[in-house]
Design a protein around this motif. Structure first.
Motif, PDB file in Angstrom:
ATOM      1  N   VAL A 149     -15.873 -25.641  22.695  1.00  0.00           N
ATOM      2  CA  VAL A 149     -15.930 -24.494  22.165  1.00  0.00           C
ATOM      3  C   VAL A 149     -14.884 -24.296  21.375  1.00  0.00           C
ATOM      4  N   PRO A 150     -15.374 -23.184  19.690  1.00  0.00           N
ATOM      5  CA  PRO A 150     -13.963 -23.732  18.472  1.00  0.00           C
ATOM      6  C   PRO A 150     -12.776 -23.289  18.799  1.00  0.00           C
ATOM      7  N   LEU A 151     -11.803 -24.103  17.781  1.00  0.00           N
ATOM      8  CA  LEU A 151     -10.136 -24.077  17.844  1.00  0.00           C
ATOM      9  C   LEU A 151      -9.613 -23.013  16.718  1.00  0.00           C
ATOM     10  N   SER A 152      -9.121 -21.861  17.116  1.00  0.00           N
ATOM     11  CA  SER A 152      -9.269 -21.136  16.396  1.00  0.00           C
ATOM     12  C   SER A 152      -7.748 -21.161  15.928  1.00  0.00           C
ATOM     13  N   VAL A 153      -7.298 -20.847  14.566  1.00  0.00           N
ATOM     14  CA  VAL A 153      -5.931 -20.782  14.199  1.00  0.00           C
ATOM     15  C   VAL A 153      -5.975 -19.527  13.193  1.00  0.00           C
ATOM     16  N   ASP A 154      -5.023 -18.585  13.839  1.00  0.00           N
ATOM     17  CA  ASP A 154      -4.779 -17.280  13.274  1.00  0.00           C
ATOM     18  C   ASP A 154      -4.110 -16.806  12.065  1.00  0.00           C
ATOM     19  N   GLY A 155      -3.540 -16.523  11.223  1.00  0.00           N
ATOM     20  CA  GLY A 155      -2.974 -16.147   8.907  1.00  0.00           C
ATOM     21  C   GLY A 155      -2.959 -14.814   9.259  1.00  0.00           C
ATOM     22  N   THR A 156      -2.580 -14.932   8.359  1.00  0.00           N
ATOM     23  CA  THR A 156      -2.302 -13.253   7.577  1.00  0.00           C
ATOM     24  C   THR A 156      -2.190 -13.592   6.225  1.00  0.00           C
ATOM     25  N   PHE A 157      -2.924 -12.803   5.533  1.00  0.00           N
ATOM     26  CA  PHE A 157      -2.899 -12.325   4.413  1.00  0.00           C
ATOM     27  C   PHE A 157      -2.029 -10.946   3.708  1.00  0.00           C
ATOM     28  N   VAL A 158      -1.669 -11.147   3.058  1.00  0.00           N
ATOM     29  CA  VAL A 158      -0.861 -10.092   2.248  1.00  0.00           C
ATOM     30  C   VAL A 158      -1.241  -9.454   0.838  1.00  0.00           C
ATOM     31  N   GLN A 159      -1.907  -8.475   1.223  1.00  0.00           N
ATOM     32  CA  GLN A 159      -2.784  -8.950  -0.932  1.00  0.00           C
ATOM     33  C   GLN A 159      -1.423  -7.491  -1.368  1.00  0.00           C
ATOM     34  N   ARG A 160      -0.434  -7.948  -1.897  1.00  0.00           N
ATOM     35  CA  ARG A 160       0.325  -7.103  -3.070  1.00  0.00           C
ATOM     36  C   ARG A 160      -1.320  -6.132  -3.857  1.00  0.00           C
ATOM     37  N   GLY A 161       0.050  -4.659  -4.308  1.00  0.00           N
ATOM     38  CA  GLY A 161      -0.718  -3.720  -5.480  1.00  0.00           C
ATOM     39  C   GLY A 161      -1.102  -4.291  -6.398  1.00  0.00           C
ATOM     40  N   PHE A 162      -1.790  -4.609  -7.219  1.00  0.00           N
ATOM     41  CA  PHE A 162      -1.856  -5.229  -9.172  1.00  0.00           C
ATOM     42  C   PHE A 162      -0.398  -3.941  -9.701  1.00  0.00           C
ATOM     43  N   LEU A 163      -1.115  -2.888  -9.331  1.00  0.00           N
ATOM     44  CA  LEU A 163       0.769  -1.585  -9.794  1.00  0.00           C
ATOM     45  C   LEU A 163       1.446  -0.939  -8.633  1.00  0.00           C
ATOM     46  N   PRO A 164       2.459  -0.949  -9.105  1.00  0.00           N
ATOM     47  CA  PRO A 164       2.878  -0.554  -7.809  1.00  0.00           C
ATOM     48  C   PRO A 164       3.426   0.871  -8.175  1.00  0.00           C
ATOM     49  N   ARG A 165       3.154   1.800  -7.252  1.00  0.00           N
ATOM     50  CA  ARG A 165       2.914   3.056  -7.277  1.00  0.00           C
ATOM     51  C   ARG A 165       4.668   3.855  -7.960  1.00  0.00           C
ATOM     52  N   TRP A 166       5.197   3.315  -8.027  1.00  0.00           N
ATOM     53  CA  TRP A 166       6.371   3.789  -9.031  1.00  0.00           C
ATOM     54  C   TRP A 166       5.748   3.889 -10.270  1.00  0.00           C
ATOM     55  N   LEU A 167       5.331   2.112 -10.539  1.00  0.00           N
ATOM     56  CA  LEU A 167       4.569   2.108 -12.657  1.00  0.00           C
ATOM     57  C   LEU A 167       4.070   2.959 -13.007  1.00  0.00           C
ATOM     58  N   ALA A 168       3.175   3.741 -11.780  1.00  0.00           N
ATOM     59  CA  ALA A 168       1.570   4.696 -11.733  1.00  0.00           C
ATOM     60  C   ALA A 168       2.569   5.695 -12.225  1.00  0.00           C
ATOM     61  N   THR A 169       2.967   6.285 -11.195  1.00  0.00           N
ATOM     62  CA  THR A 169       3.763   6.982 -11.176  1.00  0.00           C
ATOM     63  C   THR A 169       4.442   7.769 -12.802  1.00  0.00           C
ATOM     64  N   ALA A 170       5.243   6.758 -13.457  1.00  0.00           N
ATOM     65  CA  ALA A 170       5.868   6.341 -14.378  1.00  0.00           C
ATOM     66  C   ALA A 170       5.108   6.976 -16.107  1.00  0.00           C
TER      67      ALA A 170
END
Length: 416
Positions: A149-170
């Motif tokens: 049976v396959p051995l599974s290992v769980d992880g998390t990838f936190v993807q950040r935005g290229f530009l923050p929302r406040w910078l786009a507004t500015a």
């Protein structure tokens, strides 16, 4: 055992091989020595073979389990063979919605009993977040063995935005204001009129028209351009004299003496290697609120104990080990450097951790030397010294607080 002449006795042997990788699968020869008490010279040694059956036990762990990035994440998968026979496995990744692409090097592994293999993993999101907040994308890495049976290992990838929302507004507001300013400028362009000709004409009239009360001697009293410029000569001479006096006086205030350069671990280990043969390790600690300490070597204490001051960074250098490499885990943030493991050859400084104020103190580290073995003894807050642990040649070793406890590292000792 006591035997009378012409009698026979039986002895039962029980073997209990441990369920570890030290008990390798396969035949193991053994012998039993029989020594008569009355005739010690008549020794008999019957021999036999004990066959240890194989068993398989594989464990896997992501280091770190959570990675962050805009275009990629680079965790490392550690696969340990705790059984007593060689393990061959293939590696793959998956996630819900097929939102990530996986690049695993190597894609398949062969692990000897009692050994571990590190697999470099690169996660790439299929969609880039140009604006907005970060998104968490859970994923799974699978270790597949034939017929298991396959051995599974769980992880998390936190993807950040290229530009923050406040910078786009500015940026949007800035562009809108710039367009509005250009439109207003084009609509209400000011009328610019030069007065240069009028001023010149007025100056000519004032110069050529004589005063009614002027006398024939009056022109002699009008200063010429040369006379008007004459008073500036003493000022320039005085300025030149002042400048010359400053140059002849030796350049003003004396310079402060240069601050002596602090000795690093590489300087210390090279000095020690010149005096003594063999392998050596020197190291120093960056202690919070105190800065870098002086380097120590071969089992001495770096850091502090009993002062509640954590270590933020370590500077390590070795001699005659083929180099040293390692990485630091922090109380807040874990393995902040991702796959950027610090490496240095013999006699060169290797750094792990960070002295930046925004980075938390360390909770532990991994370390290995290319040749020989490195031993570490960490001192953890509220736990004290944990005792020495040593690597097998070329293997990694983690030292410090258990990751789930998140206790700060206060001092450390190293030997090679």
């Amino acid at each position: 055992m006591s035997l009378y002449p012409g009698t026979t006795g039986t002895v039962e042997l029980t073997f209990a091989p441990p369920r570890t990788s030290d008990a390798a699968a396969g035949p193991h020869p053994y012998a039993v020595r029989i020594t008569p008490t009355e005739h010690p010279d008549a020794v008999t040694v019957p021999e036999g073979n004990l066959t240890v059956t194989p068993f398989t036990e594989v464990r896997a762990e992501l280091v770190p389990p959570t990675v962050k990035g805009r275009f990629r994440g680079r965790p490392r998968l550690a696969v340990d063979n705790l059984g007593n026979t060689r393990v061959t496995a293939s590696l793959s990744g998956s996630d819900t919605g097929d939102r990530l692409a996986y690049d695993l090097k190597p894609g398949s592994v062969q692990i000897e009993p009692g050994r571990a293999v590190f697999v470099d993993t690169t996660l790439r999101p299929r969609r880039i977040i140009w604006f907005g907040s970060k998104e968490e994308q859970p994923y799974t890495l699978n270790v597949q063995r034939s017929g298991a049976v396959p051995l599974s290992v769980d992880g998390t990838f936190v993807q950040r935005g290229f530009l923050p929302r406040w910078l786009a507004t500015a940026l949007s507001l800035t562009v809108a204001l710039a367009i509005a300013f250009v439109m207003i400028w084009l609509t209400y362009k000011p009328q610019v009129r030069s007065l240069a000709s009028e001023k010149v004409a007025q100056a000519d009239v004032n110069t050529l028209a004589p005063s009614p009360s002027a006398t024939p001697s009056a022109p002699a009293l009008v200063p010429t351009p040369t006379a008007a410029a004459a008073p500036e000569a003493p000022v320039s001479s005085a300025a030149a004299d002042a400048g010359g006096g400053g140059g002849g006086g030796g350049g003003g205030q004396p310079k402060a003496p240069a601050k002596p350069k602090q000795e690093t671990a590489a300087v210390a280990v090279n000095k020690l290697a010149a005096r003594s043969d063999g392998r050596h390790i020197c190291y120093r600690a960056y202690v919070e609120d105190k800065g870098w300490q002086d380097p120590v070597c071969d089992g001495a204490i770096a850091g502090t104990t009993g002062k509640n001051l954590g270590i933020k960074a370590l500077n390590i250098a070795t001699a005659r080990t083929g180099g040293v490499t390692g990485n630091a885990a922090h109380v807040d943030g874990g393995w902040l450097t991702g796959d950027k493991w610090s490496k240095a050859s013999d006699g060169v400084d290797m750094y792990m951790g960070s002295s930046k104020p925004a980075v938390a103190v360390m909770e532990g580290f991994t370390i290995k030397t290319m040749e020989g073995s490195v031993c570490q003894n960490p001192h953890i807050r509220n736990r004290g010294w944990l005792g020495y642990g040593c690597t097998k040649p070329g293997d990694w070793l983690y030292g410090g607080s258990p990751m789930q406890d998140r206790l700060q590292l206060e001092a450390v000792r190293f030997t090679v």
